[in-house]
Design a protein around this motif. Structure first.
Motif, mmCIF file in Angstrom:
data_model
loop_
_atom_site.group_PDB
_atom_site.id
_atom_site.type_symbol
_atom_site.label_atom_id
_atom_site.label_comp_id
_atom_site.label_asym_id
_atom_site.label_seq_id
_atom_site.Cartn_x
_atom_site.Cartn_y
_atom_site.Cartn_z
ATOM 1 N N VAL A 1 -4.842 87.465 125.626
ATOM 2 C CA VAL A 1 -4.230 87.155 124.339
ATOM 3 C C VAL A 1 -3.403 88.339 123.841
ATOM 4 N N LYS A 2 -2.156 88.057 123.507
ATOM 5 C CA LYS A 2 -1.276 89.066 122.923
ATOM 6 C C LYS A 2 -0.758 88.590 121.572
ATOM 7 N N GLU A 3 -0.296 89.533 120.777
ATOM 8 C CA GLU A 3 0.294 89.222 119.480
ATOM 9 C C GLU A 3 1.684 89.834 119.396
ATOM 10 N N PRO A 4 2.630 89.138 118.772
ATOM 11 C CA PRO A 4 3.985 89.682 118.674
ATOM 12 C C PRO A 4 4.107 90.679 117.532
ATOM 13 N N ALA A 5 5.123 91.504 117.595
ATOM 14 C CA ALA A 5 5.463 92.353 116.452
ATOM 15 C C ALA A 5 5.866 91.461 115.278
ATOM 16 N N CYS B 1 8.006 81.825 110.895
ATOM 17 C CA CYS B 1 8.922 81.386 111.954
ATOM 18 C C CYS B 1 10.062 80.543 111.413
ATOM 19 N N GLY B 2 9.983 80.155 110.113
ATOM 20 C CA GLY B 2 11.072 79.393 109.510
ATOM 21 C C GLY B 2 10.845 77.907 109.440
ATOM 22 N N SER B 3 9.689 77.432 109.885
ATOM 23 C CA SER B 3 9.413 75.997 109.833
ATOM 24 C C SER B 3 9.095 75.564 108.408
ATOM 25 N N LYS C 1 11.587 85.552 115.289
ATOM 26 C CA LYS C 1 10.211 85.338 115.748
ATOM 27 C C LYS C 1 10.156 85.237 117.270
ATOM 28 N N LEU C 2 11.045 84.441 117.853
ATOM 29 C CA LEU C 2 11.022 84.255 119.302
ATOM 30 C C LEU C 2 11.388 85.536 120.056
ATOM 31 N N LYS C 3 12.255 86.344 119.495
ATOM 32 C CA LYS C 3 12.576 87.623 120.126
ATOM 33 C C LYS C 3 11.326 88.493 120.228
ATOM 34 N N ASN C 4 10.540 88.520 119.172
ATOM 35 C CA ASN C 4 9.301 89.302 119.174
ATOM 36 C C ASN C 4 8.256 88.701 120.111
ATOM 37 N N MET D 1 5.011 74.784 115.962
ATOM 38 C CA MET D 1 5.190 74.439 117.374
ATOM 39 C C MET D 1 6.537 73.772 117.618
ATOM 40 N N THR D 2 6.898 72.842 116.741
ATOM 41 C CA THR D 2 8.185 72.152 116.863
ATOM 42 C C THR D 2 9.340 73.125 116.668
ATOM 43 N N GLN D 3 9.199 73.997 115.693
ATOM 44 C CA GLN D 3 10.231 74.986 115.397
ATOM 45 C C GLN D 3 10.448 75.929 116.567
ATOM 46 N N LEU D 4 9.375 76.488 117.105
ATOM 47 C CA LEU D 4 9.498 77.459 118.185
ATOM 48 C C LEU D 4 10.002 76.820 119.476
ATOM 49 N N ALA D 5 9.550 75.610 119.752
ATOM 50 C CA ALA D 5 9.932 74.941 120.998
ATOM 51 C C ALA D 5 11.433 74.691 121.081
#
Length: 441
Positions: free
Chosen positions: A350-354, A360-362, A381-384, A401-405
């Motif tokens: 398990v990792k966590e982003p910066a 994420c903007g959803s 968000k996705l860059k991190n 989930m929908t936003q990131l996908a």
């Protein structure tokens, strides 16, 4: 913060609550550093502190909302990161909810925007209408890029882009019923079916039911339960939100007669609202006590699972999972460690982003109503996330989930789907699609 509300104003319980919240703010500005819109735009009025000043002036003066106030309140994601940061315990959530209800009552939006909001409020909480809207959107989805180039079409293009390429088949996990425990029953829970998630990704609740049943927990999907009310609540449509809340409370209260250990939620945005039902209906003599009782036993699925003896993993795990913590879970419900602990126990790395605290903007309907800001937050968000080198992105909210996908080829999977898969369930569909296989179980 000093306030000057009249006694007549303070006779209104909503105004009285907002006055107390305003008084608790000490203008420190700590909230600005963790507010996504301030981080992006650098405008004090797009920070919690700036919005608090605007809301105070509007409510204290008994004024109708102005275009300036509406612009900056509309830009608020209700991510509640400011509440995690605030050293004074300012309940910004209740304040901005009151401001939105006031805006809805006193501000006349442009006709096109008003029509769009009415459409979203009518369609999203209604599963049948939502499914038909998704079918129509699928037809227009290939045109999203063209539509985006047309004047004043950003919102329409955003809605088309969010539509899934295909719709899942109707699921037993989206209909009322009882799913018995495997072996001796160790617990009994109600599981929220809700609205949008039941149509977009019924596999999430299917996974939750399988996992809970294997753990000895009976799951009931009560008749009469539906949308939690969060979507309309955050649009300022307070009476519609309360109607949804009352319907759910009636459904769950009826089930409590048969014994319920918890009301479980697999969509964290819904969970934050359900845990707030006691506050929302505090002035309703017919529902105040029942609402408080419902809120008291509402749990995110990860909270409940973290309190049960874990099932041993039956599959080879070890994949790198970058966990995206939904704002409604980490800030709204203060649930942070449980999902990561569960994934690690199941054998995932398990990792966590910066900048994990940033949205994420959803944010419910935000990615449809504020698509430009939403897109910038998704890219950030996705860059991190991608910097962590994930095999899988895990999250606990269908909106996230929908936003990131939309912006990544990395499969985005609900935490409970990964836990189900690790302990004997089928491979989650996003993983099947990414790998081009259908795992046998």
């Amino acid at each position: 913060m000093q306030t000057n509300f009249s006694l007549a104003q303070l006779a209104d319980p909503h105004m009285r609550e907002s006055e107390q919240i305003l008084r608790s703010c000490v203008h420190c500005g700590f909230c600005t550093a963790t507010c996504p819109t301030y981080v992006l735009l650098g405008d004090e009025l797009d920070s919690p502190r700036g919005r608090i000043y605007l809301i105070k002036d509007m409510l204290e003066g008994g004024k109708p909302a102005t275009a300036e106030v509406v612009k900056h309140v509309d830009r608020c994601l209700s991510c509640l990161s400011c509440m995690t940061t605030c050293p004074s315990g300012v309940n910004y959530m209740h304040l901005v909810d009151h401001a939105r209800a006031h805006i809805e009552q006193t501000y006349e939006r442009p006709p096109a925007e008003k029509a769009l909001r009415r459409l979203l409020a009518a369609v999203l909480p209604n599963r049948r209408a939502f499914r038909w809207s998704l079918r129509l959107a699928r037809l227009g989805r290939p045109l999203a890029g063209i539509v985006r180039k047309l004047p004043q079409s950003e919102r329409l293009a955003a809605m088309l882009a969010l539509a899934p390429a295909s719709l899942p088949a109707p699921s037993p996990a989206a209909r009322p019923g009882v799913f018995p425990a495997a072996g001796p029953r160790k617990g009994r829970v109600a599981l929220l079916t809700g609205c949008a998630q039941a149509e977009l990704a019924p596999g999430i609740n299917e996974a939750a039911i399988r996992l809970l049943n294997r753990m000895g927990v009976e799951v009931v999907l009560p008749k009469g339960e539906g949308c939690c009310g969060a979507l309309v609540h955050h649009m300022g449509k307070e009476q519609a939100a309360l109607a949804h809340a009352r319907a759910n409370i009636d459904a769950w209260t009826a089930e409590q007669a048969n014994g319920l250990d918890a009301i479980l939620v697999t969509t964290s945005g819904c969970g934050t609202t359900i845990k707030d039902y006691g506050f929302m209906l505090r002035e309703d003599p017919a529902y105040a006590e029942k609402a408080a009782a419902v809120s008291a036993i509402a749990r995110d699925i990860s909270e409940y699972l973290d309190g049960l003896p874990p099932l041993p993993a039956t599959r080879q795990t070890g994949q790198t999972v970058t966990y995206h913590s939904a704002c409604s879970l980490q800030h709204g419900q203060q649930v942070r460690s449980a999902p990561k602990t569960l994934l690690a126990r199941a054998g995932f790395t398990v990792k966590e982003p910066a900048e994990g605290h940033l949205c994420c903007g959803s944010a419910g309907t935000y990615n449809m109503l504020q698509p430009a800001i939403s897109a910038r937050l998704r890219e950030r968000k996705l860059k991190n996330i991608e910097a962590t080198g994930p095999d899988i992105i895990a999250a606990g909210n269908i909106g996230c989930m929908t936003q990131l996908a939309q912006g990544t080829a990395t499969p985005v999977v609900h935490t409970v789907e990964l836990l189900d898969w690790a302990t004997g369930g089928p491979m989650p569909k996003p993983l099947q699609q990414a790998r081009g296989v259908a795992e046998k179980v």
